[in-house]
Design a protein around this motif. Structure first.
Motif, PDB file in Angstrom:
ATOM      1  N   THR A 151     -20.645  -2.079  -9.070  1.00 21.12           N
ATOM      2  CA  THR A 151     -21.785  -2.223  -8.165  1.00 21.12           C
ATOM      3  C   THR A 151     -21.545  -3.419  -7.268  1.00 21.12           C
ATOM      4  O   THR A 151     -20.996  -4.439  -7.705  1.00 21.12           O
ATOM      5  CB  THR A 151     -23.091  -2.431  -8.949  1.00 21.12           C
ATOM      6  OG1 THR A 151     -22.954  -3.579  -9.771  1.00 21.12           O
ATOM      7  CG2 THR A 151     -23.439  -1.219  -9.794  1.00 21.12           C
ATOM      8  N   GLU A 152     -21.934  -3.283  -6.020  1.00 24.29           N
ATOM      9  CA  GLU A 152     -21.775  -4.389  -5.073  1.00 24.29           C
ATOM     10  C   GLU A 152     -23.009  -4.464  -4.189  1.00 24.29           C
ATOM     11  O   GLU A 152     -23.427  -3.456  -3.602  1.00 24.29           O
ATOM     12  CB  GLU A 152     -20.533  -4.169  -4.218  1.00 24.29           C
ATOM     13  CG  GLU A 152     -20.268  -5.309  -3.247  1.00 24.29           C
ATOM     14  CD  GLU A 152     -19.011  -5.087  -2.422  1.00 24.29           C
ATOM     15  OE1 GLU A 152     -18.988  -5.573  -1.279  1.00 24.29           O
ATOM     16  OE2 GLU A 152     -18.074  -4.422  -2.906  1.00 24.29           O
ATOM     17  N   PHE A 153     -23.588  -5.647  -4.107  1.00 24.74           N
ATOM     18  CA  PHE A 153     -24.740  -5.893  -3.256  1.00 24.74           C
ATOM     19  C   PHE A 153     -24.309  -6.684  -2.034  1.00 24.74           C
ATOM     20  O   PHE A 153     -23.572  -7.663  -2.151  1.00 24.74           O
ATOM     21  CB  PHE A 153     -25.820  -6.696  -4.005  1.00 24.74           C
ATOM     22  CG  PHE A 153     -26.399  -5.962  -5.174  1.00 24.74           C
ATOM     23  CD1 PHE A 153     -27.420  -5.044  -4.991  1.00 24.74           C
ATOM     24  CD2 PHE A 153     -25.933  -6.180  -6.462  1.00 24.74           C
ATOM     25  CE1 PHE A 153     -27.962  -4.355  -6.064  1.00 24.74           C
ATOM     26  CE2 PHE A 153     -26.457  -5.508  -7.545  1.00 24.74           C
ATOM     27  CZ  PHE A 153     -27.481  -4.588  -7.347  1.00 24.74           C
ATOM     28  N   ASP A 154     -24.779  -6.263  -0.877  1.00 27.03           N
ATOM     29  CA  ASP A 154     -24.588  -7.009   0.359  1.00 27.03           C
ATOM     30  C   ASP A 154     -25.980  -7.426   0.818  1.00 27.03           C
ATOM     31  O   ASP A 154     -26.774  -6.590   1.265  1.00 27.03           O
ATOM     32  CB  ASP A 154     -23.896  -6.141   1.415  1.00 27.03           C
ATOM     33  CG  ASP A 154     -23.628  -6.890   2.711  1.00 27.03           C
ATOM     34  OD1 ASP A 154     -23.808  -8.128   2.747  1.00 27.03           O
ATOM     35  OD2 ASP A 154     -23.241  -6.234   3.697  1.00 27.03           O
ATOM     36  N   VAL A 155     -26.284  -8.706   0.661  1.00 27.73           N
ATOM     37  CA  VAL A 155     -27.622  -9.218   0.947  1.00 27.73           C
ATOM     38  C   VAL A 155     -27.656  -9.740   2.380  1.00 27.73           C
ATOM     39  O   VAL A 155     -26.984 -10.709   2.710  1.00 27.73           O
ATOM     40  CB  VAL A 155     -28.012 -10.328  -0.058  1.00 27.73           C
ATOM     41  CG1 VAL A 155     -29.417 -10.825   0.228  1.00 27.73           C
ATOM     42  CG2 VAL A 155     -27.889  -9.808  -1.496  1.00 27.73           C
ATOM     43  N   GLY A 156     -28.440  -9.083   3.216  1.00 27.40           N
ATOM     44  CA  GLY A 156     -28.609  -9.501   4.606  1.00 27.40           C
ATOM     45  C   GLY A 156     -29.864 -10.334   4.764  1.00 27.40           C
ATOM     46  O   GLY A 156     -30.424 -10.848   3.783  1.00 27.40           O
TER      47      GLY A 156
END
Length: 160
Positions: free
Chosen positions: A89-94
């Motif tokens: 799982t990978e989160f990209d927090v903008g």
């Protein structure tokens, strides 16, 4: 429109059926799906700072995504129970959104894109659940909270 003779999940009589994959050779498979949740920038900042009352939002969402991957066969009719060999799982927090990508790997007779999609949608739903209090307006609604862009971005199949 099909006459029913070439449908894989429905018999000629219209009865639902699981596809027989027994004669297919095992292969190494990988699928990646992604989606996003739009949030108020202050909510995203609270997630970054781990300041929300319910706890570490992304850690809980990661567990929810992995758990959903492992249980896909229980929630999608006619989906095979497959051996999951890896989940990433990978989160990209903008500034005002979080994108979640879920990669699933298996060795077997059928693909794992439904598992990747289940991981993404459940992971995003967990985020929503964890941030409800921060996102709720005076009337109890969520006018700026949206889940979208859910898609399979890649799938691979390799001979063993």
């Amino acid at each position: 429109m099909s006459d029913g003779s070439d449908l894989t999940h429905v018999t000629e009589e219209g009865d639902a059926q699981m596809v027989d994959v027994g004669d297919k050779p095992d292969s190494a498979r990988r699928a990646v799906a992604r989606g996003r949740i739009e949030l108020d920038p202050s909510t995203v900042e609270s997630i970054r700072a781990n300041e929300l009352e319910k706890g570490d939002v992304l850690a809980v969402a990661r567990v929810g995504a992995v758990d959903a991957v492992k249980h896909t066969w229980e929630t999608i009719p006619m989906c095979h129970q497959i051996p999951i060999t890896n989940v990433e799982t990978e989160f990209d927090v903008g500034d005002a959104e979080i994108e979640l990508s879920v990669a699933v790997e298996t060795t077997g007779k059928t693909g794992c894109e439904m598992e990747a999609l289940e991981g993404v949608t459940t992971g995003l739903n967990v985020i929503w659940d964890m941030v409800k209090a921060a996102e709720k307006d005076a009337e109890g609604g969520y006018p700026g909270t949206r889940i979208g862009g859910v898609e399979v971005v890649s799938k691979e199949k390799r001979k063993l």
